[in-house]
Design an enzyme around this catalytic site. Structure first.
Site: not given
Ligand SMILES: Nc1ncnc2c1ncn2[C@@H]1O[C@H](COP(=O)(O)OS(=O)(=O)O)[C@@H](OP(=O)(O)O)[C@H]1O
Length: 300
Positions: A46, A101, A131, A225
Site C-alpha cells: 500500500k 514486497h 489504505s 500515471a
C-alpha cells in the site's frame, strides 16, 4: 514455516499472502536468476506499488505510452512472489520489470551484484495503515477487521501481509532496505514526493534507469500515471483482477483515494497518539527524515 493462519504464511520471519504464494518458489527465491537489466519495484504493501509499476511500464514500452498495445500493467510488471498469471519469468524477454514486497533479506541474492535495479517506494505509514485497512476488508483473500483500531493493532504487531513496517530487530521492511542500500543498485522514492511533483519523480526514475525521455514521452508518462487517469484506465487500475480473479467482499477499488493525509479522517486522537509513540520508539535512530506532512488537501 507457520501453518495455522488462513491468510498469512510465515516464511523466514516474514508474512506472505498465503493464498497467492507458492512455497516452492519461496524456497528457491534466494537463487532466482536475475539479469543485469532487470528492474524491481519494492515496497511495503500500500505504498505506491501499482503506481510505480505503471510508471515503469510507460517508460519501457512505447506501445503503452502511445496506447497501441493493450496489456495489463500487472503483466508488464508482474509480482515476483505473487505470480497470479503463472508467468514463466525465465522466458520473459529482457528487460524484465517486477514488483515485490519482500524484505531485503529475502530478495534474490543476484540483486547484490548491483547491476539489476531496485526502486524502493515508501509512504507515510499512517496512510499505509488506512489504505491497508480498506484493502483488507475489500478482498476475500485478506482478513477483515471490524474497525480501524482492530486493524491498527495487527499492523503494529506485524500480523499482516508484509509483516512490520516499523523497525524491529532485522524483521522490518523500510529500515532493512535502507540500511542495506549499499548492497544494491537502489533508488529510494517517496509516495508523497511523487504526489507533490510527479513530473520530477518520473524524471528521477527515468534517469536512474538510464532511459532518456523526450518531452512528448515524458508528458505521456506523467499524464497516464496521474491518479484520476489511472483510476479509469482498465489496463492500469486492477479492477478486473480484483473482481474477477481475486474476489471482492465489499465494493471498492484498488485506486481508492490516492491522497496524502487521509489518516486524519480516520484515526482518533488516542489512536494517533499511540501510533506516534510506537513510531518514535521504533524509528528513533533512523537517519532518514520523511516529508509526510505535506498538506495535500490544500493542493487539490
Ligand atoms: N497514480 C496514483 N497516484 C496516487 N496514489 C496512487 C496512484 N496509484 C495507486 N495509488 C494508491 O496507492 C495505494 C495502493 O498501494 P499499492 O499499489 O502499493 O498496493 S499493493 O501493495 O500493491 O496492494 C492506494 O492508496 P489509497 O487510495 O490511499 O488506498 C492507491 O490509491
Amino acid at each position: 514455516m507457520d501453518g495455522d493462519d488462513k491468510y498469512l504464511l510465515k516464511f523466514k520471519g516474514y508474512n506472505f499472502a498465503r493464498l497467492f504464494v507458492d512455497i516452492n518458489f519461496l524456497k528457491n527465491l534466494d537463487d532466482f536468476e536475475t539479469r543485469d537489466d532487470d528492474v524491481f519495484v519494492i515496497t511495503y504493501p500500500k505504498s505506491g506499488t501499482i503506481w510505480t509499476q505503471q510508471i515503469l511500464s510507460l517508460i519501457y514500452y512505447e506501445g503503452h505510452r502511445n496506447r497501441t498495445e493493450i496489456v495489463n500493467t500487472a503483466d508488464r510488471s508482474p509480482f515476483l512472489e505473487y505470480n497470479l498469471h503463472k508467468i514463466d519469468f525465465e522466458k520473459r524477454p529482457s528487460p524484465r520489470l517486477f514488483a515485490s514486497h519482500v524484505p531485503y533479506y529475502l530478495a534474490p541474492k543476484g540483486l547484490k551484484n548491483k547491476k539489476a535495479k531496485v526502486i524502493y517506494v515508501s509512504r507515510n505509514p499512517k496512510d499505509v495503515l488506512i489504505s491497508y485497512f480498506h484493502f483488507s476488508n475489500m478482498l476475500v483473500t485478506f482478513e477483515a477487521s471490524n474497525n480501524i483500531g482492530e486493524f491498527m493493532e495487527k499492523f503494529l504487531d506485524g500480523k499482516v501481509v508484509g509483516s512490520l513496517w516499523f523497525c524491529h530487530e532485522s524483521f522490518d521492511h523500510m529500515r532493512g532496505w535502507y540500511e542495506h542500500r549499499h548492497d544494491f543498485n537502489i533508488l529510494f522514492m517517496v509516495y508523497e514526493e511523487m504526489k507533490k511533483d510527479l513530473r520530477s519523480s518520473v524524471l528521477k526514475i527515468s534517469s536512474f534507469l538510464e532511459k532518456e525521455l523526450s518531452e512528448e514521452d515524458l508528458d505521456a508518462v506523467v499524464n497516464q500515471a496521474v491518479f484520476q487517469n489511472m483510476k479509469v484506465d482498465p489496463q492500469a487500475n486492477y479492477d478486473s483482477i480484483l473482481k474477477n480473479e481475486i474476489g471482492l467482499r465489499t465494493k471498492g477499488h484498488f485506486l481508492r483515494k490516492g491522497t496524502i493525509g487521509d489518516w486524519k479522517h480516520y484515526l482518533t486522537v488516542q489512536q494517533n497518539e499511540r501510533f506516534d509513540r510506537v513510531f518514535q520508539r521504533k524509528m528513533k535512530d533512523f537517519p532518514l527524515k520523511f516529508i509526510w506532512e505535506i498538506d495535500e488537501e490544500l493542493d487539490q
